[in-house]
Design a protein around this motif. Structure first.
Motif, PDB file in Angstrom:
ATOM      1  N   LEU A  38     -31.727 -23.808 -16.744  1.00  0.00           N
ATOM      2  CA  LEU A  38     -30.295 -23.780 -17.025  1.00  0.00           C
ATOM      3  C   LEU A  38     -29.510 -24.614 -16.010  1.00  0.00           C
ATOM      4  CD1 LEU A  38     -29.959 -19.992 -17.915  1.00  0.00           C
ATOM      5  CD2 LEU A  38     -30.088 -21.933 -19.481  1.00  0.00           C
ATOM      6  N   GLY A  39     -30.025 -24.695 -14.780  1.00  0.00           N
ATOM      7  CA  GLY A  39     -29.361 -25.533 -13.791  1.00  0.00           C
ATOM      8  C   GLY A  39     -29.375 -26.999 -14.173  1.00  0.00           C
ATOM      9  N   MET A  40     -30.431 -27.439 -14.860  1.00  0.00           N
ATOM     10  CA  MET A  40     -30.483 -28.822 -15.340  1.00  0.00           C
ATOM     11  C   MET A  40     -29.371 -29.095 -16.348  1.00  0.00           C
ATOM     12  SD  MET A  40     -34.603 -29.241 -15.846  1.00  0.00           S
ATOM     13  CE  MET A  40     -34.376 -30.840 -16.626  1.00  0.00           C
ATOM     14  N   MET A  41     -29.013 -28.097 -17.144  1.00  0.00           N
ATOM     15  CA  MET A  41     -27.933 -28.290 -18.113  1.00  0.00           C
ATOM     16  C   MET A  41     -26.590 -28.484 -17.437  1.00  0.00           C
ATOM     17  SD  MET A  41     -28.954 -25.445 -20.985  1.00  0.00           S
ATOM     18  CE  MET A  41     -30.575 -25.449 -21.745  1.00  0.00           C
ATOM     19  N   LEU A  42     -26.477 -27.985 -16.204  1.00  0.00           N
ATOM     20  CA  LEU A  42     -25.240 -28.141 -15.447  1.00  0.00           C
ATOM     21  C   LEU A  42     -25.321 -29.290 -14.449  1.00  0.00           C
ATOM     22  CD1 LEU A  42     -24.443 -24.370 -14.787  1.00  0.00           C
ATOM     23  CD2 LEU A  42     -23.511 -25.853 -16.562  1.00  0.00           C
ATOM     24  N   ALA A  43     -26.299 -30.165 -14.620  1.00  0.00           N
ATOM     25  CA  ALA A  43     -26.444 -31.380 -13.811  1.00  0.00           C
ATOM     26  C   ALA A  43     -26.671 -31.082 -12.335  1.00  0.00           C
ATOM     27  CB  ALA A  43     -25.222 -32.286 -13.985  1.00  0.00           C
ATOM     28  N   LEU A  44     -27.299 -29.960 -12.023  1.00  0.00           N
ATOM     29  CA  LEU A  44     -27.586 -29.646 -10.627  1.00  0.00           C
ATOM     30  C   LEU A  44     -28.789 -30.456 -10.154  1.00  0.00           C
ATOM     31  CD1 LEU A  44     -27.200 -25.761 -10.495  1.00  0.00           C
ATOM     32  CD2 LEU A  44     -25.670 -27.463  -9.522  1.00  0.00           C
ATOM     33  N   PHE A  78     -26.929 -14.403 -20.573  1.00  0.00           N
ATOM     34  CA  PHE A  78     -26.912 -15.328 -19.439  1.00  0.00           C
ATOM     35  C   PHE A  78     -27.167 -16.758 -19.901  1.00  0.00           C
ATOM     36  CE2 PHE A  78     -29.365 -17.298 -15.873  1.00  0.00           C
ATOM     37  CZ  PHE A  78     -28.351 -17.311 -14.930  1.00  0.00           C
ATOM     38  N   ALA A  79     -28.184 -16.928 -20.749  1.00  0.00           N
ATOM     39  CA  ALA A  79     -28.517 -18.265 -21.234  1.00  0.00           C
ATOM     40  C   ALA A  79     -27.431 -18.835 -22.133  1.00  0.00           C
ATOM     41  CB  ALA A  79     -29.857 -18.222 -21.975  1.00  0.00           C
ATOM     42  N   MET A  80     -26.835 -18.015 -22.982  1.00  0.00           N
ATOM     43  CA  MET A  80     -25.806 -18.500 -23.899  1.00  0.00           C
ATOM     44  C   MET A  80     -24.564 -18.952 -23.164  1.00  0.00           C
ATOM     45  SD  MET A  80     -26.014 -15.926 -27.184  1.00  0.00           S
ATOM     46  CE  MET A  80     -24.523 -16.672 -27.860  1.00  0.00           C
ATOM     47  N   VAL A  81     -24.137 -18.189 -22.168  1.00  0.00           N
ATOM     48  CA  VAL A  81     -22.934 -18.563 -21.413  1.00  0.00           C
ATOM     49  C   VAL A  81     -23.127 -19.917 -20.746  1.00  0.00           C
ATOM     50  CG1 VAL A  81     -21.513 -17.964 -19.419  1.00  0.00           C
ATOM     51  CG2 VAL A  81     -22.138 -16.198 -21.075  1.00  0.00           C
ATOM     52  N   MET A 116     -18.458 -27.023 -11.023  1.00  0.00           N
ATOM     53  CA  MET A 116     -18.235 -25.691 -11.592  1.00  0.00           C
ATOM     54  C   MET A 116     -19.527 -24.886 -11.748  1.00  0.00           C
ATOM     55  SD  MET A 116     -15.501 -26.519 -14.611  1.00  0.00           S
ATOM     56  CE  MET A 116     -13.885 -27.241 -14.256  1.00  0.00           C
ATOM     57  N   ALA A 117     -20.662 -25.491 -11.469  1.00  0.00           N
ATOM     58  CA  ALA A 117     -21.946 -24.848 -11.768  1.00  0.00           C
ATOM     59  C   ALA A 117     -22.140 -23.537 -11.018  1.00  0.00           C
ATOM     60  CB  ALA A 117     -23.095 -25.808 -11.438  1.00  0.00           C
ATOM     61  N   SER A 118     -21.807 -23.509  -9.737  1.00  0.00           N
ATOM     62  CA  SER A 118     -22.049 -22.295  -8.951  1.00  0.00           C
ATOM     63  C   SER A 118     -21.247 -21.120  -9.493  1.00  0.00           C
ATOM     64  CB  SER A 118     -21.699 -22.535  -7.477  1.00  0.00           C
ATOM     65  OG  SER A 118     -20.340 -22.933  -7.342  1.00  0.00           O
ATOM     66  N   GLY A 119     -19.981 -21.360  -9.800  1.00  0.00           N
ATOM     67  CA  GLY A 119     -19.156 -20.283 -10.336  1.00  0.00           C
ATOM     68  C   GLY A 119     -19.636 -19.809 -11.692  1.00  0.00           C
ATOM     69  N   PHE A 155     -21.317 -23.593 -21.903  1.00  0.00           N
ATOM     70  CA  PHE A 155     -20.288 -24.097 -20.986  1.00  0.00           C
ATOM     71  C   PHE A 155     -20.180 -25.619 -20.999  1.00  0.00           C
ATOM     72  CE2 PHE A 155     -18.741 -25.371 -16.796  1.00  0.00           C
ATOM     73  CZ  PHE A 155     -17.554 -24.681 -16.753  1.00  0.00           C
ATOM     74  N   PRO A 156     -21.299 -26.376 -20.906  1.00  0.00           N
ATOM     75  CA  PRO A 156     -21.160 -27.843 -20.969  1.00  0.00           C
ATOM     76  C   PRO A 156     -20.569 -28.337 -22.282  1.00  0.00           C
ATOM     77  CG  PRO A 156     -23.309 -27.230 -20.107  1.00  0.00           C
ATOM     78  CD  PRO A 156     -22.686 -25.986 -20.649  1.00  0.00           C
ATOM     79  N   LEU A 157     -20.814 -27.611 -23.370  1.00  0.00           N
ATOM     80  CA  LEU A 157     -20.239 -28.013 -24.650  1.00  0.00           C
ATOM     81  C   LEU A 157     -18.729 -27.831 -24.663  1.00  0.00           C
ATOM     82  CD1 LEU A 157     -22.878 -26.415 -27.055  1.00  0.00           C
ATOM     83  CD2 LEU A 157     -22.787 -28.771 -26.219  1.00  0.00           C
ATOM     84  N   ALA A 158     -18.240 -26.893 -23.865  1.00  0.00           N
ATOM     85  CA  ALA A 158     -16.811 -26.603 -23.864  1.00  0.00           C
ATOM     86  C   ALA A 158     -16.027 -27.540 -22.947  1.00  0.00           C
ATOM     87  CB  ALA A 158     -16.571 -25.153 -23.448  1.00  0.00           C
ATOM     88  N   VAL A 159     -16.575 -27.877 -21.768  1.00  0.00           N
ATOM     89  CA  VAL A 159     -15.815 -28.663 -20.791  1.00  0.00           C
ATOM     90  C   VAL A 159     -16.178 -30.141 -20.796  1.00  0.00           C
ATOM     91  CG1 VAL A 159     -15.579 -26.643 -19.310  1.00  0.00           C
ATOM     92  CG2 VAL A 159     -17.464 -28.230 -18.917  1.00  0.00           C
ATOM     93  N   GLY A 160     -17.283 -30.510 -21.464  1.00  0.00           N
ATOM     94  CA  GLY A 160     -17.676 -31.917 -21.493  1.00  0.00           C
ATOM     95  C   GLY A 160     -18.924 -32.176 -20.687  1.00  0.00           C
TER      96      GLY A 160
END
Length: 224
Positions: free
Chosen positions: A117-123, A30-33, A51-54, A37-42
């Motif tokens: 992890l939500g902080m990593m997705l800018a939530l 869960f943590a790795m995915v 895209m965070a919720s999905g 993800f931010p490293l892959a899409v920018g």
């Protein structure tokens, strides 16, 4: 009956300490995915928020699915499951305790990781409580529904991971839709009470019916 429940919970806790990989593997996945993800899409915050919720819900779904194949398999192999079936105690209650432990070790721990992890997705912090409540309800449903597939495939030789995924993934779709819908509404500042009520209804329905289906599946698996 209360003593039996506590003994079963104590046994499950001891097994978890002896096999930490069963607990850590879904959490690491869960943590790795979510971390990769931010490293892959920018790093653009708007794209990550959109895209965070999905991403979070798909990662939680797959992490839960990863831990389901061995839910009853060790008990089946060492003969404990047969003793459960022959026991005078209600099998539905015994399997409910087993699923409760799985949810505590998988779903609740995923929820505890989610704020970071939500902080990593800018939530924004304002939607993190909504996300945690939704995941808490949703992972309970995922564990209950997934246990049905685990019970139906417990007797398959060589493991039934692929069949388990085929059986369970269609049942996970409503949870995925409601979970992502709740997050999208929260990000847009819309009311989320309706989504949470629907998710609660799913949790109550799964809690009421899943133990019966799990017990029936285990009886079939043991009899074969």
């Amino acid at each position: 009956m209360r003593a039996v429940i506590w003994q079963l919970l104590h046994r499950e806790w001891q097994l978890s300490w002896r096999r930490p990989g069963d607990v850590l593997n879904p959490l690491v996945f869960f943590a790795m995915v979510i971390t990769l993800f931010p490293l892959a899409v920018g790093p653009e915050p708007q794209m990550l928020q959109r895209m965070a919720s999905g991403v979070i819900w798909v990662a939680a779904l797959l992490a839960t699915l990863l831990s389901l194949d061995g839910l009853f398999r060790s008990d089946f192999e060492d003969g404990s499951l047969e003793q459960w079936v022959l026991s005078p105690h209600p099998l539905t209650l015994l399997v409910l305790v087993k699923v409760l432990h799985h949810w505590l070790m998988c779903g609740v721990l995923l929820v505890l990781l989610t704020p970071l992890l939500g902080m990593m997705l800018a939530l924004p912090w304002s939607v993190i409580p909504v996300l945690c409540v939704t995941l808490l309800l949703g992972t309970a449903v995922l564990s209950l529904l997934g246990a049905i597939g685990a019970a139906l495939t417990v007797g398959l030789k060589g493991g039934g991971s692929m069949l388990l995924a085929l059986l369970i993934l269609p049942l996970y779709i409503p949870v995925l839709i409601l979970g992502t819908g709740t997050m999208d509404a929260a990000l847009q500042g819309l009311p989320v009470q309706g989504y949470l009520l629907w998710m609660s209804c799913l949790a109550v329905l799964a809690l009421s019916l899943s133990p019966l289906a799990i017990a029936a599946g285990l009886r079939i698996g043991v009899s074969e």
